[in-house]
Design an enzyme around this catalytic site. Structure first.
Site, PDB file in Angstrom:
ATOM      1  N   ARG B 129       0.818  -1.221   0.000  1.00 26.16           N
ATOM      2  CA  ARG B 129       0.000   0.000   0.000  1.00 26.16           C
ATOM      3  C   ARG B 129       0.848   1.266   0.000  1.00 26.16           C
ATOM      4  O   ARG B 129       0.469   2.287   0.573  1.00 26.16           O
ATOM      5  CB  ARG B 129      -0.965   0.017   1.185  1.00 26.16           C
ATOM      6  N   LYS B 151       1.613  11.129 -11.062  1.00 21.19           N
ATOM      7  CA  LYS B 151       0.609  10.336 -11.771  1.00 21.19           C
ATOM      8  C   LYS B 151       1.280   9.060 -12.270  1.00 21.19           C
ATOM      9  O   LYS B 151       2.300   9.117 -12.960  1.00 21.19           O
ATOM     10  CB  LYS B 151       0.040  11.110 -12.955  1.00 21.19           C
ATOM     11  N   GLU B 193       6.410  18.004 -25.469  1.00 19.28           N
ATOM     12  CA  GLU B 193       5.928  18.358 -24.122  1.00 19.28           C
ATOM     13  C   GLU B 193       6.616  19.631 -23.629  1.00 19.28           C
ATOM     14  O   GLU B 193       6.022  20.425 -22.896  1.00 19.28           O
ATOM     15  CB  GLU B 193       6.155  17.209 -23.134  1.00 19.28           C
ATOM     16  N   LYS B 234       5.792  22.368 -14.588  1.00 24.50           N
ATOM     17  CA  LYS B 234       4.939  21.260 -14.160  1.00 24.50           C
ATOM     18  C   LYS B 234       4.832  21.244 -12.637  1.00 24.50           C
ATOM     19  O   LYS B 234       3.751  21.024 -12.087  1.00 24.50           O
ATOM     20  CB  LYS B 234       5.469  19.926 -14.679  1.00 24.50           C
ATOM     21  N   GLU B 244      -5.433  16.799  -9.763  1.00 17.60           N
ATOM     22  CA  GLU B 244      -6.061  17.102 -11.037  1.00 17.60           C
ATOM     23  C   GLU B 244      -7.552  17.342 -10.923  1.00 17.60           C
ATOM     24  O   GLU B 244      -8.357  16.675 -11.568  1.00 17.60           O
ATOM     25  CB  GLU B 244      -5.805  15.967 -12.043  1.00 17.60           C
ATOM     26  N   ARG B 248      -4.650  21.562 -13.050  1.00 16.75           N
ATOM     27  CA  ARG B 248      -3.749  20.561 -13.598  1.00 16.75           C
ATOM     28  C   ARG B 248      -4.216  20.043 -14.950  1.00 16.75           C
ATOM     29  O   ARG B 248      -3.426  19.552 -15.739  1.00 16.75           O
ATOM     30  CB  ARG B 248      -3.592  19.406 -12.612  1.00 16.75           C
ATOM     31  N   ASN B 252      -3.058  18.796 -19.975  1.00 16.56           N
ATOM     32  CA  ASN B 252      -3.574  17.902 -21.013  1.00 16.56           C
ATOM     33  C   ASN B 252      -3.746  18.587 -22.361  1.00 16.56           C
ATOM     34  O   ASN B 252      -4.332  18.016 -23.278  1.00 16.56           O
ATOM     35  CB  ASN B 252      -4.901  17.289 -20.564  1.00 16.56           C
ATOM     36  N   HIS B 255      -3.714  16.566 -25.468  1.00 17.05           N
ATOM     37  CA  HIS B 255      -3.735  15.166 -25.083  1.00 17.05           C
ATOM     38  C   HIS B 255      -5.038  14.435 -25.367  1.00 17.05           C
ATOM     39  O   HIS B 255      -5.029  13.218 -25.504  1.00 17.05           O
ATOM     40  CB  HIS B 255      -3.375  15.011 -23.604  1.00 17.05           C
ATOM     41  N   HIS B 259      -4.380  11.237 -27.274  1.00 11.22           N
ATOM     42  CA  HIS B 259      -4.712   9.896 -26.773  1.00 11.22           C
ATOM     43  C   HIS B 259      -5.595   9.144 -27.759  1.00 11.22           C
ATOM     44  O   HIS B 259      -5.453   7.935 -27.940  1.00 11.22           O
ATOM     45  CB  HIS B 259      -5.407   9.986 -25.408  1.00 11.22           C
ATOM     46  N   HIS B 274       3.834   8.694 -28.054  1.00 15.46           N
ATOM     47  CA  HIS B 274       3.025   9.629 -27.267  1.00 15.46           C
ATOM     48  C   HIS B 274       3.264  11.093 -27.655  1.00 15.46           C
ATOM     49  O   HIS B 274       2.315  11.828 -27.955  1.00 15.46           O
ATOM     50  CB  HIS B 274       3.307   9.405 -25.783  1.00 15.46           C
TER      51      HIS B 274
HETATM   52  N1  LIG Z   1       2.745  10.103 -15.586  1.00 19.22           N
HETATM   53  C1  LIG Z   1       2.622  11.189 -16.305  1.00 19.22           C
HETATM   54  O1  LIG Z   1       2.305  12.251 -15.789  1.00 19.22           O
HETATM   55  C2  LIG Z   1       2.890  11.108 -17.787  1.00 19.22           C
HETATM   56  C3  LIG Z   1       3.016  12.273 -18.530  1.00 19.22           C
HETATM   57  C4  LIG Z   1       3.334  12.154 -19.875  1.00 19.22           C
HETATM   58  C5  LIG Z   1       3.503  10.917 -20.455  1.00 19.22           C
HETATM   59  N2  LIG Z   1       3.351   9.813 -19.704  1.00 19.22           N
HETATM   60  C6  LIG Z   1       3.543   8.486 -20.291  1.00 19.22           C
HETATM   61  O2  LIG Z   1       4.917   8.350 -20.683  1.00 19.22           O
HETATM   62  C7  LIG Z   1       4.994   7.355 -21.710  1.00 19.22           C
HETATM   63  C8  LIG Z   1       5.898   7.818 -22.801  1.00 19.22           C
HETATM   64  O3  LIG Z   1       7.193   8.046 -22.253  1.00 19.22           O
HETATM   65  P1  LIG Z   1       8.483   7.919 -23.180  1.00 19.22           P
HETATM   66  O4  LIG Z   1       8.276   8.711 -24.373  1.00 19.22           O
HETATM   67  O5  LIG Z   1       9.641   8.169 -22.319  1.00 19.22           O
HETATM   68  O6  LIG Z   1       8.389   6.402 -23.646  1.00 19.22           O
HETATM   69  P2  LIG Z   1       9.318   5.136 -23.359  1.00 19.22           P
HETATM   70  O7  LIG Z   1       9.489   4.896 -21.935  1.00 19.22           O
HETATM   71  O8  LIG Z   1       8.738   4.038 -24.170  1.00 19.22           O
HETATM   72  O9  LIG Z   1      10.741   5.568 -23.966  1.00 19.22           O
HETATM   73  C9  LIG Z   1      10.855   5.755 -25.336  1.00 19.22           C
HETATM   74  C10 LIG Z   1      11.919   4.817 -25.932  1.00 19.22           C
HETATM   75  O10 LIG Z   1      13.196   5.336 -25.627  1.00 19.22           O
HETATM   76  C11 LIG Z   1      14.002   4.359 -25.002  1.00 19.22           C
HETATM   77  N3  LIG Z   1      14.904   5.093 -24.130  1.00 19.22           N
HETATM   78  C12 LIG Z   1      14.588   5.739 -22.973  1.00 19.22           C
HETATM   79  N4  LIG Z   1      15.672   6.409 -22.539  1.00 19.22           N
HETATM   80  C13 LIG Z   1      16.680   6.178 -23.411  1.00 19.22           C
HETATM   81  C14 LIG Z   1      18.012   6.632 -23.500  1.00 19.22           C
HETATM   82  N5  LIG Z   1      18.534   7.475 -22.602  1.00 19.22           N
HETATM   83  N6  LIG Z   1      18.765   6.184 -24.528  1.00 19.22           N
HETATM   84  C15 LIG Z   1      18.241   5.346 -25.462  1.00 19.22           C
HETATM   85  N7  LIG Z   1      16.966   4.930 -25.433  1.00 19.22           N
HETATM   86  C16 LIG Z   1      16.203   5.340 -24.411  1.00 19.22           C
HETATM   87  C17 LIG Z   1      13.025   3.446 -24.356  1.00 19.22           C
HETATM   88  O11 LIG Z   1      13.569   2.168 -24.151  1.00 19.22           O
HETATM   89  C18 LIG Z   1      11.890   3.426 -25.374  1.00 19.22           C
HETATM   90  O12 LIG Z   1      12.191   2.518 -26.382  1.00 19.22           O
HETATM   91  C19 LIG Z   1       3.582   7.117 -22.185  1.00 19.22           C
HETATM   92  O13 LIG Z   1       3.159   5.867 -21.678  1.00 19.22           O
HETATM   93  C20 LIG Z   1       2.784   8.232 -21.532  1.00 19.22           C
HETATM   94  O14 LIG Z   1       1.439   7.864 -21.251  1.00 19.22           O
HETATM   95  C21 LIG Z   1       3.044   9.889 -18.397  1.00 19.22           C
HETATM   96 ZN   LIG Z   2       2.036  13.846 -22.423  1.00 20.59          ZN
END
Ligand SMILES: NC(=O)c1ccc[n+]([C@@H]2O[C@H](COP(=O)([O-])OP(=O)(O)OC[C@H]3O[C@@H](n4cnc5c(N)ncnc54)[C@H](O)[C@@H]3O)[C@@H](O)[C@H]2O)c1
Ligand SMILES: [Zn+2]
Ligand SMILES: NC(=O)c1ccc[n+]([C@@H]2O[C@H](COP(=O)([O-])OP(=O)(O)OC[C@H]3O[C@@H](n4cnc5c(N)ncnc54)[C@H](O)[C@@H]3O)[C@@H](O)[C@H]2O)c1
Ligand SMILES: [Zn+2]
Lengths: 376, 376
Positions: B129, B151, B193, B234, B244, B248, B252, B255, B259, B274
């Site tokens: 938890r 989040k 972003e 942020k 949110e 907040r 989006n 988004h 999405h 994304h």
């Molecule tokens: N929690 C939140 O507030 C929030 C906000 C925005 C996005 N997200 C989420 O984040 C995700 C997208 O994140 P992302 O774009 O980082 O995707 P990801 O984690 O898939 O990374 C993108 C790619 O880059 C590679 N990678 C990462 N760091 C690297 C590095 N230093 N060198 C080489 N390769 C590397 C990863 O292995 C992957 O193949 C989505 O699922 C989205 O929904 C969450």
């Molecule tokens: Zn985003």
């Protein structure tokens, strides 16, 4: 048949600031669920989760009560039993809730015992990062314990309740009439938790239970009284320590041993249900406290005698099918969530109604105590 | 090779009362992770979760930095990609963390992009938890967005991020040097972003980006500056509205459309990642705002031009493989979590840096706008 006088109904308030909520306790609450929910959560839609034992008895009455109040609902029926508190069923419930397009203002309802309550509450806590949640506990254990306080979760192969969230309900409807269809064995198991509140810090309540337990089992005023006292006891502890950082740990009296026994019997309810594990665990906690010269052995004997009268198991040899070696039980105890940085935390006692948190219990003492008590 | 001067390092504080935490930003932070973590979380053990792309590059350096600081660690490597944000992998991570006997005082670390961060943060939020959690974001998107704000979550077949919890990290270490191994495409996606923060309410920052984006892509001071400004933006929003409920929602921007496009391309990163969805979504949000006579079409053209310069896709026809009919996109939009009681909530704008929450957008307007823009 009209429902018994609502004059018998009791309300316990769980005081958590913005997240405060009421527990309504009394007969006929399933029949009036629609009205009670409609009055509090205007215009919400509902997803009900229940199990295959409870569904044939109470799902229809519950849904028609909602329909009478103009509340739309969908339902999901799951298998009964502890094994339902799994990732697989968590996923099923989340999918069903999302598929029904339940939004943040709508509500998820758990209609069932503690298994359905814990699983459904967890799902409500994570769907859209938190949806409204209503508990309609139908087992005695759920009415006096699991439906109150916001602890939700599922089991892992590493132990019970290790995965979950704190997610408070918005309302709890404890219909004391539905307990008449609960098996005597399940009723007794829930009763172990009622007795627990006396043993924690209410010696007078424990004495009252020793005298009145037969009336509680047969229903009526004494039952409502016992449930309301139990809910109030839990509500007080939860209000003082929502996140279980201190005081709330007292609610685990009997549970460290109890959980180890549940793990050792592989959560097979044919052999042991939660409340039975707690009953044995409470007797063990009192015996261990006596062995550590903290309490009189007479108190341990009194606890044992009362739980035995009621028909609960009070020792490890009462568990059918045998137990694994003591070392395996110790493993489970050490993995239990009440372990902090290696030392063992137990709820021990100085006598009836005088429990306390002991957070430096030597594992070696527990081991030799268990060896003594363990059936060969 | 020694790490570049830590003088270049920036710290952004996320102000959330008891749950406040620091984001450290700069080169060489993986190499000094052990020291940074050891200084803050005394005596903790660590479970690191990463993906198969990041592991060969940074897992060893990260683990040896921990070892140098005397911190015990276990690690779990998962497949890379959006599909990893699933119940199945959530279960894997929870099991690995529990199997490693990570207790409440220990910490779970996400070493990777947003996928690893969201999944691991969710696991940390539900194991016992709530366990301590450290983000070591390695993608630009994760550094400026997903690692900040608490989040966490996974996807459901009903939509993205529909299941999760709010669980704040205890520390974020954003090593800006590791972005050099990120593919240009992923870097651009993260950049969407960064631009978003300008478009929400920082017109000067957006103008600065229009001038300096090449320096950000090539590394050095401008990159650190852009990341710190984004994190601060942020952090401000999160501090004002952790759960949110209002403000907040501005995060989006782009988004809701984004999405829907991700769903329509089945989260297939070969087709759309994304940040690319967000880039197209932001252009659509500006175009739609112009169509609703809220903003000048010049602003929409300026947003489109800048994102295009950078190399981001700016329209739906840029998505390879075609899109499903508009009605399917609308379905996804309506199931998106920003829908309240049937009305559509969108982030619209009155111009560059003048976004606002519009919570009564007629679905019919969105539908006819999408029909115009949708590739045949
Ligand atoms: N929690 C939140 O507030 C929030 C906000 C925005 C996005 N997200 C989420 O984040 C995700 C997208 O994140 P992302 O774009 O980082 O995707 P990801 O984690 O898939 O990374 C993108 C790619 O880059 C590679 N990678 C990462 N760091 C690297 C590095 N230093 N060198 C080489 N390769 C590397 C990863 O292995 C992957 O193949 C989505 O699922 C989205 O929904 C969450
Ligand atoms: Zn985003
Ligand atoms: N969340 C908490 O704070 C908390 C506290 C204590 C226990 N628990 C959990 O609660 C669970 C045990 O709860 P439980 O004992 O209610 O188990 P349960 O939900 O399995 O219910 C016991 C049995 O009784 C049946 N049943 C329930 N109501 C009935 C009725 N009115 N008539 C006929 N049959 C009925 C159920 O179908 C089941 O077969 C355990 O998983 C335990 O970990 C949680
Ligand atoms: Zn219990």
């Amino acid at each position: 048949m009209t429902s018994p006088a609502s004059a018998a109904r009791r309300t316990v308030r769980v005081d958590l600031g913005e997240r405060s909520y009421d527990i309504l306790i009394g007969p006929g609450l399933i029949a009036s669920a629609g009205a009670e929910i409609g009055a509090r959560l205007k215009g919400c839609r509902i997803a009900v989760v229940t199990d295959e034992h409870v569904a044939p008895l109470y799902l229809e009455p519950f849904l028609s009560s909602l329909a009478d109040a103009g509340i739309e609902a969908v339902s999901q029926v799951l298998p009964a039993g502890e094994k339902t508190k799994s990732f697989e069923h968590l996923m099923t419930v989340c999918d069903a809730v999302l598929g029904a397009r339940i939004e943040r203002g709508d509500a998820v309802v758990a209609l069932g015992g503690g298994v359905i309550g814990d699983l459904t509450g967890f799902a409500a806590g994570i769907v859209r990062r938190g949806s409204r949640f209503i508990q309609v506990p139908t087992s005695l254990l759920a009415q006096v314990d699991s439906s109150v306080g916001g602890k939700t979760g599922i089991n892992s192969r590493h132990g019970k309740n290790l995965i979950g969230v704190f997610h408070q309900p918005d309302l709890v409807l404890a219909d004391t009439g539905v307990l008449d269809t609960l098996s005597p064995r399940e009723f007794r198991a829930g009763y172990a938790e009622v007795a627990k509140y006396g043993l924690i810090d209410k010696p007078d309540f424990f004495a009252w239970l020793e005298k009145n337990w037969r009336d509680i089992f047969s229903g009526g005023e004494a039952r409502i009284e016992a449930i309301a006292t139990s809910c109030q006891a839990k509500a007080d502890v939860v209000a003082a320590d929502e996140r279980e950082t201190g005081l709330r740990a007292l609610l685990n009296l009997g549970h460290t041993f109890g959980h180890a026994l549940e793990a050792a019997t592989e959560y097979d309810s044919a052999r042991l249900v939660h409340g039975e594990g707690v009953a044995i665990g409470m007797v063990l906690a009192h015996q261990f406290s006596a062995r550590m010269n903290l309490a009189s052995p007479d108190d341990a004997r009194r606890v044992e005698a009362h739980l035995k009268d009621v028909g609960l198991p009070v020792s490890m040899d009462a568990i059918p099918g045998g137990l694994p070696p003591v070392e395996v039980l110790m493993e489970a105890i050490a993995q239990d969530k009440k372990v902090k940085s290696g030392r063992l935390t137990f709820i021990l006692t100085r006598g009836i109604g005088q429990s306390f948190v002991a957070d430096d219990v030597p594992a070696s003492e527990v081991l030799s105590f268990l060896k003594e008590k363990h059936p060969r």
